[in-house]
Design a protein around this motif. Sequence first.
Motif, short mmCIF file in Angstrom:
data_model
loop_
_atom_site.label_atom_id
_atom_site.label_comp_id
_atom_site.label_asym_id
_atom_site.label_seq_id
_atom_site.Cartn_x
_atom_site.Cartn_y
_atom_site.Cartn_z
N CYS A 143 -4.49 -4.03 7.86
CA CYS A 143 -3.32 -3.22 8.19
C CYS A 143 -3.41 -2.79 9.65
CB CYS A 143 -3.25 -2.01 7.26
SG CYS A 143 -1.93 -0.85 7.70
N PRO A 144 -2.33 -2.96 10.42
CA PRO A 144 -2.37 -2.60 11.84
C PRO A 144 -2.14 -1.11 12.10
CG PRO A 144 -0.24 -3.53 11.32
CD PRO A 144 -1.07 -3.64 10.06
N HIS A 145 -1.80 -0.35 11.07
CA HIS A 145 -1.47 1.06 11.26
C HIS A 145 -2.71 1.95 11.14
CE1 HIS A 145 2.76 -0.02 11.11
NE2 HIS A 145 2.49 -0.73 10.03
N ALA A 146 -2.74 2.98 11.93
CA ALA A 146 -3.86 3.91 11.91
C ALA A 146 -3.81 4.81 10.69
CB ALA A 146 -3.85 4.76 13.18
N ALA A 147 -4.95 5.13 10.17
CA ALA A 147 -5.01 6.05 9.03
C ALA A 147 -4.65 7.46 9.49
CB ALA A 147 -6.41 6.04 8.42
N ALA A 148 -4.04 8.21 8.61
CA ALA A 148 -3.71 9.60 8.93
C ALA A 148 -5.01 10.39 9.09
CB ALA A 148 -2.85 10.20 7.82
N GLU A 149 -4.97 11.45 9.87
CA GLU A 149 -6.17 12.25 10.12
C GLU A 149 -6.78 12.75 8.80
OE1 GLU A 149 -7.57 16.17 12.69
OE2 GLU A 149 -5.52 15.41 12.84
N GLY A 150 -8.04 12.46 8.62
CA GLY A 150 -8.75 12.89 7.42
C GLY A 150 -8.44 12.07 6.19
N ALA A 151 -7.73 10.96 6.35
CA ALA A 151 -7.37 10.11 5.21
C ALA A 151 -7.87 8.69 5.41
CB ALA A 151 -5.86 10.12 5.00
N SER A 152 -7.86 7.92 4.33
CA SER A 152 -8.32 6.53 4.40
C SER A 152 -7.17 5.55 4.61
CB SER A 152 -9.06 6.16 3.12
OG SER A 152 -10.19 6.97 2.92
N PHE A 153 -5.94 6.03 4.39
CA PHE A 153 -4.80 5.14 4.47
C PHE A 153 -3.78 5.62 5.50
CE2 PHE A 153 -6.35 5.07 0.05
CZ PHE A 153 -6.73 3.73 -0.04
N CYS A 154 -2.99 4.68 5.98
CA CYS A 154 -1.90 5.04 6.88
C CYS A 154 -0.77 5.68 6.07
CB CYS A 154 -1.38 3.79 7.61
SG CYS A 154 -0.55 2.59 6.54
N LEU A 155 0.19 6.20 6.78
CA LEU A 155 1.34 6.82 6.13
C LEU A 155 2.00 5.89 5.12
CD1 LEU A 155 3.71 8.92 5.94
CD2 LEU A 155 4.69 7.75 7.94
N TRP A 156 2.08 4.62 5.46
CA TRP A 156 2.85 3.66 4.66
C TRP A 156 2.11 3.14 3.44
CZ3 TRP A 156 7.30 4.91 6.00
CH2 TRP A 156 7.58 5.22 7.34
N HIS A 157 0.81 3.16 3.47
CA HIS A 157 0.03 2.69 2.33
C HIS A 157 -0.51 3.84 1.49
CE1 HIS A 157 -0.37 -1.28 4.59
NE2 HIS A 157 0.21 -1.57 3.44
N ASN A 158 -0.08 5.04 1.79
CA ASN A 158 -0.51 6.22 1.04
C ASN A 158 0.58 6.59 0.05
OD1 ASN A 158 -1.40 8.68 0.08
ND2 ASN A 158 -2.10 9.40 2.09
N ALA A 159 0.31 6.37 -1.24
CA ALA A 159 1.30 6.64 -2.28
C ALA A 159 1.55 8.13 -2.46
CB ALA A 159 0.85 6.03 -3.60
N ARG A 160 0.68 8.97 -1.93
CA ARG A 160 0.83 10.41 -2.12
C ARG A 160 1.83 11.03 -1.14
NH1 ARG A 160 -5.34 12.63 -3.25
NH2 ARG A 160 -5.75 11.34 -5.12
N VAL A 161 2.17 10.31 -0.10
CA VAL A 161 3.12 10.82 0.89
C VAL A 161 4.54 10.53 0.42
CG1 VAL A 161 3.90 10.69 3.28
CG2 VAL A 161 1.47 10.48 2.75
#
Length: 209
Positions: free
Chosen positions: A15-33
């Motif tokens: 994935c080319p997107h950076a992970a959110a601060e303190g998270a393992s996934f980027c905004l787009w691959h994080n189902a919790r967002v």
Amino acid sequence: MATCQHRYGRPHAACPHAAAEGASFCLWHNARVRKHDAYVPAVLAAADRAANGELDGFRLAGLLWPGAPLPGRHLRDADLRDAVLDGADLAGADLTGAVLRRTSLKRAALGRAALAGASLVGANLLDADLRGANLRGADLTGACLLGADLREADLTGAILIDVRWNDRTRLAAAVGLALDPADEDDDTRPGMSPLLALAQRPDREEPAL
């Protein structure tokens, strides 16, 4: 900045997107967002431009983006359940294995889209353009196909239980609807005979304006 640790279900570059601060996934691959807030389409459009249409595996449940301009995008295995994409341009998009349960795709352009293995359970495809779409193995249980244009679509192995359709549903030259004689008494395929008849009849002429 940490990189997104999303693992794709098929061979794919990282994935080319950076992970959110303190998270393992980027905004787009994080189902919790949550993705149904009003600001999301603009941010997603920017991500789309930055990644050249690479949106595979994005978690976009509940996305509210009527008229989304996403032709030819890569959305394989994306989660778009309960999204509102009425009038969206998804022509030629790769939605292989995508989750589109209860997604509203009224009047959406899906011509030549790849929807093989996609879950379209309960999806609203009212007046959608699905000409030439690949729906091999897709699950359309309970989907609304009122007025949908499925001419030349590939429905091989598609599940069509309890689909809603009417005399404006177009299936001329659609493939994969042939019913094996051994399946004639199969209770899991109700209503297939009328659909077969619709697919086999010559395409009707458009009414004069």
